[in-house]
Design a protein around this motif. Structure first.
Motif, PDB file in Angstrom:
ATOM      1  N   PRO A   1       1.150  -1.038   0.002  1.00 38.67           N
ATOM      2  CA  PRO A   1       0.326   0.037   0.186  1.00 38.67           C
ATOM      3  C   PRO A   1       1.006   1.511   0.211  1.00 38.67           C
ATOM      4  CG  PRO A   1      -0.936  -1.799   1.156  1.00 38.67           C
ATOM      5  CD  PRO A   1       0.579  -1.814   0.853  1.00 38.67           C
ATOM      6  N   PHE A   2       1.794   1.163   0.859  1.00 35.94           N
ATOM      7  CA  PHE A   2       2.422   2.676   0.872  1.00 35.94           C
ATOM      8  C   PHE A   2       3.916   2.670  -0.480  1.00 35.94           C
ATOM      9  CE2 PHE A   2       7.432   4.102   1.093  1.00 35.94           C
ATOM     10  CZ  PHE A   2       6.321   5.443   1.544  1.00 35.94           C
ATOM     11  N   ILE A   3       3.857   1.849  -1.066  1.00 39.22           N
ATOM     12  CA  ILE A   3       4.659   2.015  -1.864  1.00 39.22           C
ATOM     13  C   ILE A   3       3.923   1.784  -3.706  1.00 39.22           C
ATOM     14  CG2 ILE A   3       5.826   0.159  -3.837  1.00 39.22           C
ATOM     15  CD1 ILE A   3       6.807  -1.315  -1.709  1.00 39.22           C
ATOM     16  N   LEU A   4       2.095   2.048  -3.440  1.00 42.36           N
ATOM     17  CA  LEU A   4       1.532   2.488  -4.654  1.00 42.36           C
ATOM     18  C   LEU A   4       1.395   3.634  -3.702  1.00 42.36           C
ATOM     19  CD1 LEU A   4      -1.237  -0.430  -4.795  1.00 42.36           C
ATOM     20  CD2 LEU A   4       0.950  -0.146  -6.141  1.00 42.36           C
ATOM     21  N   VAL A   5       0.537   3.859  -2.813  1.00 38.45           N
ATOM     22  CA  VAL A   5       0.818   5.247  -2.829  1.00 38.45           C
ATOM     23  C   VAL A   5       1.796   5.921  -2.522  1.00 38.45           C
ATOM     24  CG1 VAL A   5       0.337   7.356  -0.888  1.00 38.45           C
ATOM     25  CG2 VAL A   5      -1.261   4.937  -1.243  1.00 38.45           C
ATOM     26  N   PHE A   6       2.967   6.037  -2.883  1.00 39.72           N
ATOM     27  CA  PHE A   6       4.182   6.534  -2.559  1.00 39.72           C
ATOM     28  C   PHE A   6       4.606   6.595  -4.646  1.00 39.72           C
ATOM     29  CE2 PHE A   6       8.927   6.578  -3.867  1.00 39.72           C
ATOM     30  CZ  PHE A   6       9.516   8.340  -3.051  1.00 39.72           C
ATOM     31  N   LEU A   7       4.141   5.529  -5.525  1.00 43.25           N
ATOM     32  CA  LEU A   7       3.845   6.160  -7.173  1.00 43.25           C
ATOM     33  C   LEU A   7       3.366   6.638  -7.496  1.00 43.25           C
ATOM     34  CD1 LEU A   7       4.435   2.405  -7.480  1.00 43.25           C
ATOM     35  CD2 LEU A   7       6.519   4.010  -7.937  1.00 43.25           C
ATOM     36  N   VAL A   8       2.232   6.719  -7.261  1.00 44.53           N
ATOM     37  CA  VAL A   8       0.719   7.229  -7.630  1.00 44.53           C
ATOM     38  C   VAL A   8       0.764   9.020  -7.170  1.00 44.53           C
ATOM     39  CG1 VAL A   8      -1.984   7.687  -8.043  1.00 44.53           C
ATOM     40  CG2 VAL A   8      -0.518   5.477  -7.638  1.00 44.53           C
ATOM     41  N   PHE A   9       1.073   9.226  -5.921  1.00 46.66           N
ATOM     42  CA  PHE A   9       1.121  10.114  -5.507  1.00 46.66           C
ATOM     43  C   PHE A   9       2.249  11.204  -5.592  1.00 46.66           C
ATOM     44  CE2 PHE A   9      -2.555   8.500  -4.287  1.00 46.66           C
ATOM     45  CZ  PHE A   9      -3.546   8.808  -4.305  1.00 46.66           C
ATOM     46  N   TRP A  10       2.756  10.885  -5.306  1.00 46.53           N
ATOM     47  CA  TRP A  10       3.994  10.969  -5.557  1.00 46.53           C
ATOM     48  C   TRP A  10       5.556  10.906  -6.942  1.00 46.53           C
ATOM     49  CZ3 TRP A  10       9.964  11.660  -5.493  1.00 46.53           C
ATOM     50  CH2 TRP A  10      10.271  13.181  -4.507  1.00 46.53           C
ATOM     51  N   VAL A  11       5.669   9.986  -6.743  1.00 48.65           N
ATOM     52  CA  VAL A  11       6.650   9.606  -8.006  1.00 48.65           C
ATOM     53  C   VAL A  11       6.267  10.256  -9.607  1.00 48.65           C
ATOM     54  CG1 VAL A  11       7.660   8.172  -9.689  1.00 48.65           C
ATOM     55  CG2 VAL A  11       8.245   7.952  -7.347  1.00 48.65           C
ATOM     56  N   LEU A  12       4.932   9.649  -9.804  1.00 53.36           N
ATOM     57  CA  LEU A  12       4.058   9.802 -10.542  1.00 53.36           C
ATOM     58  C   LEU A  12       3.847  11.568 -10.814  1.00 53.36           C
ATOM     59  CD1 LEU A  12       1.778   7.074 -11.506  1.00 53.36           C
ATOM     60  CD2 LEU A  12       4.118   7.741 -12.275  1.00 53.36           C
ATOM     61  N   PRO A  13       3.552  12.302  -9.953  1.00 54.49           N
ATOM     62  CA  PRO A  13       3.764  13.480 -10.260  1.00 54.49           C
ATOM     63  C   PRO A  13       4.887  14.441 -10.394  1.00 54.49           C
ATOM     64  CG  PRO A  13       1.951  12.902  -8.208  1.00 54.49           C
ATOM     65  CD  PRO A  13       2.829  11.916  -9.115  1.00 54.49           C
ATOM     66  N   LEU A  14       5.861  14.190  -9.397  1.00 51.94           N
ATOM     67  CA  LEU A  14       7.023  14.853  -9.951  1.00 51.94           C
ATOM     68  C   LEU A  14       7.092  14.446 -11.050  1.00 51.94           C
ATOM     69  CD1 LEU A  14       9.197  16.045  -8.413  1.00 51.94           C
ATOM     70  CD2 LEU A  14      10.506  13.023  -7.866  1.00 51.94           C
ATOM     71  N   GLY A  15       7.655  12.766 -11.956  1.00 50.42           N
ATOM     72  CA  GLY A  15       7.960  13.279 -12.626  1.00 50.42           C
ATOM     73  C   GLY A  15       7.354  13.936 -14.588  1.00 50.42           C
ATOM     74  N   SER A  16       6.371  13.996 -14.017  1.00 46.50           N
ATOM     75  CA  SER A  16       4.841  14.342 -14.764  1.00 46.50           C
ATOM     76  C   SER A  16       5.526  16.189 -15.316  1.00 46.50           C
ATOM     77  CB  SER A  16       3.747  14.966 -14.596  1.00 46.50           C
ATOM     78  OG  SER A  16       2.637  15.306 -15.113  1.00 46.50           O
ATOM     79  N   SER A  17       5.367  16.354 -13.276  1.00 49.76           N
ATOM     80  CA  SER A  17       6.248  17.657 -13.311  1.00 49.76           C
ATOM     81  C   SER A  17       7.826  18.261 -13.874  1.00 49.76           C
ATOM     82  CB  SER A  17       6.502  18.502 -11.957  1.00 49.76           C
ATOM     83  OG  SER A  17       5.078  18.334 -11.195  1.00 49.76           O
ATOM     84  N   PHE A  18       8.568  17.368 -13.835  1.00 45.87           N
ATOM     85  CA  PHE A  18       9.984  17.512 -14.330  1.00 45.87           C
ATOM     86  C   PHE A  18       9.892  17.523 -16.002  1.00 45.87           C
ATOM     87  CE2 PHE A  18      14.110  15.365 -15.404  1.00 45.87           C
ATOM     88  CZ  PHE A  18      14.693  16.339 -14.954  1.00 45.87           C
ATOM     89  N   GLY A  19       8.745  16.876 -16.965  1.00 43.15           N
ATOM     90  CA  GLY A  19       9.042  16.924 -17.710  1.00 43.15           C
ATOM     91  C   GLY A  19       7.988  17.989 -17.990  1.00 43.15           C
TER      92      GLY A  19
END
Length: 297
Positions: A19-37
């Motif tokens: 659950p933590f990994i999924l939340v981390f990926l969906v609400f932190w890694v993906l938005p960060l990657g999108s913002s970086f792009g």
């Protein structure tokens, strides 16, 4: 088969952290990657995105208003660190003293401001630090013969109001962190120090402060982030995101101005990435200097 798989000792740890990994990926890694792009593009709602490379970052480095926002956020962070680390620690030590009376009352009194909406608190402080002679702070200054001060129109006086608001809201929260840390220090240490003739100051410097180091580092870490990410307090104190000569503009405020007010999403994304980089550099540096990355013997 599935039940046997889930109850496997090798699989169970991964199931618990999933659950933590999924939340981390969906609400932190993906938005960060999108913002970086996005930070490498020119993006405006209703228009097609254009790839512009490092243009947003090059523009940031020469943007005087952005540099002003960075300086404001840095000053605010430093001032809050100077106040919201030592004083909550001192209050926690005093309240934790077994001879202290009414400790639950003081705990509640210090923590109560944190429960107050920042919108309400900001509005109240805006009225308290108003430029009129009848405002609370100017009324108090008037008792000492001081002329009314336009607090929210000057750089120094504006920061006094801003830091006062932060101190009022967050002193109790940090104090509770330190209180929880103090609970983990055995009383035997203080009793042994008393037998050896140690003074209260020596107990504080030789026992309390060293054993509170993990709590102190945690409070410093979250305070650095909170200081650099501050926005709503400034917006409410100046009743908007446009303070006189940008004296209350912060990095997040500038991000909001570019992304929401001016519909310049790519440029705002670059501001966000720079804010993340500044926060990470400062926090990792202080963690390194505090010895948190050293290997234990």
């Amino acid at each position: 088969m599935i039940k046997k798989f889930l109850y496997s000792q090798k699989v169970a740890p991964y199931v618990f952290v999933l659950p933590f990994i999924l939340v981390f990926l969906v609400f932190w890694v993906l938005p960060l990657g999108s913002s970086f792009g996005m930070s490498f593009q020119k993006i405006q709602l209703g228009q097609e995105a254009d790839w512009i490379g490092l243009a947003n970052y090059e523009k940031l480095m020469g943007d005087g208003i952005f540099l002003k926002a960075v300086m404001n956020s840095a000053i605010y962070m430093l001032l809050t660190l100077l106040i919201l680390i030592p004083f909550p620690m001192l209050f926690a030590v005093l309240i934790n003293n077994k001879f202290m009376w009414g400790r639950e009352f003081f705990k509640s009194s210090f923590f109560f401001p944190a429960l107050t909406s920042v919108v309400v608190a900001g509005t109240i402080f805006r009225l308290m630090f108003g430029e009129m002679e009848g405002s609370l702070i100017n009324s108090i200054l008037g008792w000492f013969g001081v002329e009314p001060v336009k607090f929210l129109k000057g750089q120094v006086t504006g920061f006094i109001a801003l830091v006062a608001l932060a101190t009022w809201r967050w002193t109790g929260v940090n104090m509770l962190y330190f209180l929880s840390g103090l609970k983990n220090i055995p009383d035997d240490y203080y009793e042994a120090a008393s037998i050896d003739g140690a003074s209260a100051f020596q107990k504080f410097t030789k026992i309390t402060m060293p054993l509170l180091k993990p709590t102190t580092i945690y409070v410093i870490t979250i305070s650095i982030y909170a200081g650099l990410a501050m926005f709503i307090e400034s917006m409410m104190l100046w009743n908007g995101n446009n303070s006189p000569k940008n004296i209350g503009l912060t990095i997040v405020g500038y991000l909001y101005r570019q992304g929401i007010e001016k519909n310049n999403l790519g440029y705002a994304a670059a501001v966000g990435i720079v804010l993340l980089a500044i926060t990470m550099i400062i926090n990792l540096t202080q963690l390194k200097l505090s010895g948190m990355f050293k290997k234990e013997d």
